[in-house]
Design a protein around this motif. Structure first.
Motif, PDB file in Angstrom:
ATOM      1  N   ILE A  77       0.813  -1.464   0.033  1.00 43.97           N
ATOM      2  CA  ILE A  77       0.137   0.070   0.216  1.00 43.97           C
ATOM      3  C   ILE A  77       0.815   1.152   0.192  1.00 43.97           C
ATOM      4  N   ILE A  78       0.658   2.142  -1.052  1.00 49.41           N
ATOM      5  CA  ILE A  78       0.875   3.436  -0.945  1.00 49.41           C
ATOM      6  C   ILE A  78      -0.110   4.548  -0.114  1.00 49.41           C
ATOM      7  N   LEU A  79       0.531   5.293   0.485  1.00 50.07           N
ATOM      8  CA  LEU A  79      -0.319   6.299   0.487  1.00 50.07           C
ATOM      9  C   LEU A  79      -0.421   7.575  -0.019  1.00 50.07           C
ATOM     10  N   PHE A  80      -1.230   8.447  -0.334  1.00 54.92           N
ATOM     11  CA  PHE A  80      -1.229  10.061  -0.910  1.00 54.92           C
ATOM     12  C   PHE A  80      -1.979  10.752  -0.138  1.00 54.92           C
ATOM     13  N   ALA A  81      -1.195  12.061  -0.468  1.00 56.91           N
ATOM     14  CA  ALA A  81      -1.863  13.513  -0.300  1.00 56.91           C
ATOM     15  C   ALA A  81      -2.510  14.729  -1.223  1.00 56.91           C
ATOM     16  N   LEU A  82      -3.518  14.655  -1.718  1.00 55.99           N
ATOM     17  CA  LEU A  82      -3.374  15.567  -3.032  1.00 55.99           C
ATOM     18  C   LEU A  82      -4.241  16.777  -2.304  1.00 55.99           C
ATOM     19  N   GLN A  83      -2.596  17.636  -2.538  1.00 54.26           N
ATOM     20  CA  GLN A  83      -3.430  19.490  -2.283  1.00 54.26           C
ATOM     21  C   GLN A  83      -3.006  20.261  -3.319  1.00 54.26           C
ATOM     22  N   ILE A  87       1.556  16.437  -5.533  1.00 55.43           N
ATOM     23  CA  ILE A  87       0.758  15.111  -4.172  1.00 55.43           C
ATOM     24  C   ILE A  87       1.563  14.367  -3.831  1.00 55.43           C
ATOM     25  N   SER A  88       2.053  14.134  -2.361  1.00 53.14           N
ATOM     26  CA  SER A  88       2.696  13.409  -1.804  1.00 53.14           C
ATOM     27  C   SER A  88       2.309  12.367  -1.102  1.00 53.14           C
ATOM     28  N   GLU A  89       3.546  11.530  -1.259  1.00 55.99           N
ATOM     29  CA  GLU A  89       2.730  10.220  -0.628  1.00 55.99           C
ATOM     30  C   GLU A  89       4.104   9.595   0.507  1.00 55.99           C
ATOM     31  N   TRP A  90       3.916   7.847   0.844  1.00 55.01           N
ATOM     32  CA  TRP A  90       4.312   7.442   1.938  1.00 55.01           C
ATOM     33  C   TRP A  90       4.149   5.972   1.718  1.00 55.01           C
ATOM     34  N   LYS A  91       4.826   4.976   1.292  1.00 54.26           N
ATOM     35  CA  LYS A  91       4.410   3.796   1.188  1.00 54.26           C
ATOM     36  C   LYS A  91       4.226   2.962   3.229  1.00 54.26           C
ATOM     37  N   LYS A 107      -9.201  -6.974  15.045  1.00 56.63           N
ATOM     38  CA  LYS A 107      -7.514  -5.399  14.009  1.00 56.63           C
ATOM     39  C   LYS A 107      -8.369  -3.965  14.176  1.00 56.63           C
ATOM     40  N   TYR A 108      -9.567  -3.723  15.075  1.00 55.30           N
ATOM     41  CA  TYR A 108      -9.412  -2.324  14.641  1.00 55.30           C
ATOM     42  C   TYR A 108      -8.452  -1.378  15.790  1.00 55.30           C
ATOM     43  N   ASN A 109      -7.564  -2.333  17.081  1.00 50.75           N
ATOM     44  CA  ASN A 109      -7.299  -1.198  17.694  1.00 50.75           C
ATOM     45  C   ASN A 109      -5.159  -2.184  17.570  1.00 50.75           C
ATOM     46  N   SER A 110      -5.544  -2.631  16.342  1.00 50.56           N
ATOM     47  CA  SER A 110      -4.281  -3.639  16.659  1.00 50.56           C
ATOM     48  C   SER A 110      -3.143  -2.045  15.685  1.00 50.56           C
ATOM     49  N   PRO A 111      -1.633  -2.227  15.745  1.00 53.93           N
ATOM     50  CA  PRO A 111      -1.036  -1.121  16.014  1.00 53.93           C
ATOM     51  C   PRO A 111      -0.465  -1.352  14.080  1.00 53.93           C
ATOM     52  N   THR A 112      -1.795  -0.431  13.587  1.00 52.03           N
ATOM     53  CA  THR A 112      -1.556   0.205  12.047  1.00 52.03           C
ATOM     54  C   THR A 112      -1.033   1.498  12.427  1.00 52.03           C
ATOM     55  N   ASN A 113      -0.536   1.902  10.766  1.00 53.61           N
ATOM     56  CA  ASN A 113      -0.999   3.435  10.520  1.00 53.61           C
ATOM     57  C   ASN A 113      -1.676   4.355  10.605  1.00 53.61           C
ATOM     58  N   PHE A 114      -2.542   3.570   9.036  1.00 57.44           N
ATOM     59  CA  PHE A 114      -3.819   4.169   8.299  1.00 57.44           C
ATOM     60  C   PHE A 114      -4.849   2.746   8.651  1.00 57.44           C
ATOM     61  N   GLN A 115      -5.635   3.730   8.834  1.00 52.17           N
ATOM     62  CA  GLN A 115      -6.932   3.219   9.042  1.00 52.17           C
ATOM     63  C   GLN A 115      -8.226   3.636   7.649  1.00 52.17           C
ATOM     64  N   ILE A 116      -8.871   3.108   7.628  1.00 52.42           N
ATOM     65  CA  ILE A 116     -10.169   3.432   6.929  1.00 52.42           C
ATOM     66  C   ILE A 116     -11.608   2.878   7.460  1.00 52.42           C
ATOM     67  N   ASP A 126      -1.606   7.531  12.504  1.00 49.27           N
ATOM     68  CA  ASP A 126      -1.054   8.152  13.329  1.00 49.27           C
ATOM     69  C   ASP A 126      -0.436   9.328  12.730  1.00 49.27           C
ATOM     70  N   LEU A 127       0.319  10.068  14.365  1.00 46.19           N
ATOM     71  CA  LEU A 127       1.374  11.265  13.937  1.00 46.19           C
ATOM     72  C   LEU A 127       2.394  11.561  12.783  1.00 46.19           C
ATOM     73  N   LYS A 128       3.290  10.357  12.179  1.00 45.76           N
ATOM     74  CA  LYS A 128       4.195  10.470  11.838  1.00 45.76           C
ATOM     75  C   LYS A 128       3.374  10.413   9.646  1.00 45.76           C
ATOM     76  N   THR A 129       2.369   9.051  10.013  1.00 45.61           N
ATOM     77  CA  THR A 129       1.805   9.360   8.851  1.00 45.61           C
ATOM     78  C   THR A 129       1.267  11.117   8.421  1.00 45.61           C
ATOM     79  N   MET A 130       0.527  11.318   9.087  1.00 43.91           N
ATOM     80  CA  MET A 130       0.537  12.338   9.034  1.00 43.91           C
ATOM     81  C   MET A 130       1.658  13.655   8.587  1.00 43.91           C
ATOM     82  N   GLU A 131       2.311  13.930   9.016  1.00 47.21           N
ATOM     83  CA  GLU A 131       3.889  13.960   9.027  1.00 47.21           C
ATOM     84  C   GLU A 131       4.362  13.573   7.588  1.00 47.21           C
ATOM     85  N   ASN A 132       4.279  12.810   7.251  1.00 47.76           N
ATOM     86  CA  ASN A 132       5.030  12.316   5.993  1.00 47.76           C
ATOM     87  C   ASN A 132       4.333  12.827   4.646  1.00 47.76           C
ATOM     88  N   LEU A 133       2.972  12.375   4.975  1.00 47.05           N
ATOM     89  CA  LEU A 133       1.986  13.163   3.750  1.00 47.05           C
ATOM     90  C   LEU A 133       1.886  14.373   3.795  1.00 47.05           C
TER      91      LEU A 133
END
Length: 352
Positions: A77-83, A87-91, A107-116, A126-133
């Motif tokens: 999965i590659i995450l992206f943000a379009l502003q 466009i910025s991305e983070w793997k 798995k809802y509360n399992s450690p993950t950086n991104f969930q929809i 998480d904050l790191k994912t927000m920062e990378n995007l």
């Protein structure tokens, strides 16, 4: 009603170019198909690479899956943000669709950086994912809508070459076709379809292909009332050698579930070769036996050898029940009328 994307033309082009020139085909839209994870996975699993686009009040973010989503299996999965236009991305790495879309509550509360979380209409990261995007430091984003697209490769040179060769082969087969036993020089193909379906446009398209340029021999209309009121028989000259092709296309008044369409009896007079070219149809009654355009003793070359139903593919879903019943009844009667070959042609008028 067709489901359309919320992406602007510009944003769609940016995403297409960023992820390798892919063509995007909409598979799922939350506001249309429902914000239910089960429905999403049913529509989006085993579809090849997919692009999930999430719309919030201030952001367009999403996830690109390089492989098909499959139940219980990991995809990269590659995450992206379009502003605006950037466009910025983070793997994100490997993730199962159940974890990505919060389908498994264990798995809802399992450690993950991104969930929809479609059910609760929010994205958790998480904050790191927000920062990378390059997003504001807010761990939860509310979802207004989200869409999933299948990412299809554009035709490469090899596929284009294959399409060209197939086209050449089909055109050659039509040019060299010989009617069985040489009993006639040209077979006659009757075009039938609802009023305004595009029978005349279909003929013009066929003629244009063989002429090598756009032609408009048959008049065409732009509304649902149609334009064909006469019986017309069209021979087509091949643009390569000037010879007539081995088939004649026969146009007629369109079918209607109400008054104003082709009379049922006229269809069978046409099949038998009893109606002369340029006969003016009367929607209220079939041709009279003493009419000057009635042929008493038609020869084999005057008869219809094939019937093609022409439909506007964009309007089939809106056919009335009366029209469907009429088409089916005519189809049965045509099949029972003799050894008639029937073809169905979906003519998407105005579509490319």
């Amino acid at each position: 009603m067709a489901v359309t994307t919320r992406l602007t033309w510009l944003h769609e082009k940016i995403l297409q170019n960023h992820f390798g020139g892919k063509r995007l085909s909409l598979l799922y839209k939350g506001s249309v198909h429902g914000f239910r994870n089960g429905v999403l996975l049913d529509r989006c699993c085993n579809q090849g690479p997919t692009l999930t686009v999430i719309y919030s009040e201030d952001h367009i973010i999403g996830a690109y899956a390089e492989e098909s989503y499959q139940e219980g299996k990991y995809a990269s999965i590659i995450l992206f943000a379009l502003q605006d236009t950037k466009i910025s991305e983070w793997k994100l790495g490997l993730c199962t669709p159940e974890t990505l879309f919060c389908c498994d509550v264990t798995k809802y509360n399992s450690p993950t950086n991104f969930q929809i979380d479609g059910r609760n209409r929010k994205v958790i990261m998480d904050l790191k994912t927000m920062e990378n995007l390059g997003l504001a430091q807010n761990c939860t984003i509310s979802i207004q809508d989200y869409e999933v697209f299948r990412c299809e490769d554009s035709l490469d040179e090899r596929k284009i070459k294959g399409v060209i060769e197939l086209r050449k082969s089909l055109l050659s087969a039509l040019r060299t076709y010989e009617p069985y036993g040489s009993l006639v020089q040209q077979i006659r193909i009757l075009l039938l379809g609802p009023i305004g379906a595009g029978k005349s446009s279909f003929f013009n398209s066929v003629r244009s292909v063989f002429q090598g340029h756009v032609t408009h021999q048959a008049l065409v209309g732009t509304n649902t009332t149609g334009i064909s009121e006469k019986y017309r028989t069209y021979s087509i000259r091949d643009g390569k050698d000037g010879k007539y092709l081995p088939f004649i296309l026969c146009d007629s008044l369109g079918l209607s579930e109400k008054e104003g369409g082709l009379c049922r009896d006229d269809i069978f007079y046409i099949l038998n070769g009893n109606i002369r070219d340029r006969y003016q149809f009367n929607p209220m009654e079939s041709i009279k036996l003493n009419h000057h355009d009635y042929i008493d003793s038609p020869s084999l070359k005057d008869r219809i050898h094939c019937v093609a139903f022409v439909f506007d593919a964009s309007s089939i879903q809106y056919f009335s029940s009366q029209m469907i019943v009429k088409i089916k009844r005519i189809r049965r009667e045509l099949v029972n009328a003799g050894n008639l070959r029937e073809e169905i042609i979906n003519c998407a008028q105005g579509k490319k």
